[in-house]
Design an enzyme around this catalytic site. Sequence first.
Site, short mmCIF file in Angstrom:
data_model
loop_
_atom_site.label_atom_id
_atom_site.label_comp_id
_atom_site.label_asym_id
_atom_site.label_seq_id
_atom_site.Cartn_x
_atom_site.Cartn_y
_atom_site.Cartn_z
N GLY A 101 0.84 -1.21 0.00
CA GLY A 101 0.00 0.00 0.00
C GLY A 101 0.86 1.24 0.00
N ASN A 102 0.27 2.38 0.30
CA ASN A 102 1.03 3.62 0.41
C ASN A 102 0.37 4.54 1.43
OD1 ASN A 102 -0.92 5.45 -1.06
ND2 ASN A 102 -0.51 3.93 -2.66
N TYR A 103 0.98 5.69 1.68
CA TYR A 103 0.54 6.56 2.79
C TYR A 103 -0.65 7.47 2.46
CZ TYR A 103 4.82 5.30 5.26
OH TYR A 103 5.79 4.63 5.92
#
Length: 399
Positions: free
Chosen positions: A208-210
């Site tokens: 995923g990412n932020y």
Amino acid sequence: MLRGKHIILGICGGIAAYKSVSLLRLLVKAGAEVQVVITPAGKEFITPVTLSALSQKPVVSEFFTANTGEWHSHVDLGLWADCMVIAPATASSIAKMANGVADNMLITTYLSAKSPVFVAPAMDLDMMAHPSTRRNLDLLRSYGNHIIEPESGELASGLVGKGRMEEPEKIVEVLDRFFATREDLHGRKMLITAGPTHEKIDPVRFIGNYSSGKMGYAIAEAAAARGADVTLVSGPVSVQVSNPAINVVRVESAREMLSACEDTFPQCDIAIMCAAVADYAPESVATSKIKREHDEIPVIKLVKNPDIAATLGQEKKKDQILVGFALETDHELENAFDKLGRKNLDMIVLNSMRDAGAGFGVDTNKVTILTSDNRRLEFSLKPKTEVANDILDTILTLK
Ligand code: C5P
């Protein structure tokens, strides 16, 4: 723009309550129907008699009328209003609004209001500057409330600083401008993507990412407030929409996001690709949890995800507008321009990676907008709610 509008004027207990009388008079003069809701402390500063005479409506303050037992419905009031303006808003009421402390009629009405809310703080400079007040105002901003910042000047305490409630004329101007731009997307069908995507590795892990989804959600809220018919395709985020008219489609992976977008895009006038889509996904998803107790360290083979923006760019019809985002670390403008052409976008919003307060997770952003007709517009660091309106304003200049 205020003619015929239903406005709740909330008055809290502060010296600036005397200015609420002028504000009420100006709103009524502009043709608005105004219902005053006052806190018990507010009545110490200004009498309901003056307010009901000017608004030509009984002033609401208690949950019940003592002698008849008649219940005043904050829910009905919240549904009736086209907007609520709380002026003056004291530190105490702001704290209650931020935290849902529903111990008087004004706060219950605020919590029930489905309409936009404007808050005009008024207090002494040190109270205004206190981290607690700043935090509570930030919370209200994050709920989508509009803060009408107080001015600097002489205060009731005799001190000079920031805390004077904005002048009634200015408050009326803010409301007027708000209603003037409010309906300019009426009837437009919009698709907005937001948040990250999660690409499954096994039943308990993902890539995923932020991305927090805050920017995309702010655009969805702003577009809906301006009359658009919004479908928000959202990756996994903790933010929620406050406007029930927004159609939220929840997805997890890039492939699911693409499929939801393909369903909606053909009927859309405007699509804004705000999601931070994962570029790669594991080639296969392990059916059970990958264990640590293996001799060999697992290797996860990745495959490329579909580019949703580019796919929609290929399918785009002449009268559709497609907007993308770019988050670049170097050669920002060149890369963003390249993306604009390559993905067949009409406009790209370049997020700053350099400025503090911009980018993932925060409530503010600093953007540069590039358009396919070769314009470059630079904006200052602002709350994401305001950036959202800048983006929508620019879209409306495109065709
Ligand atoms: O190529 P890059 O990821 O930098 O492009 C960013 C823009 O493209 C954003 O608007 C993003 O929402 C969109 N995008 C997409 N699908 C992808 C990757 C990016 O829609 N797989």
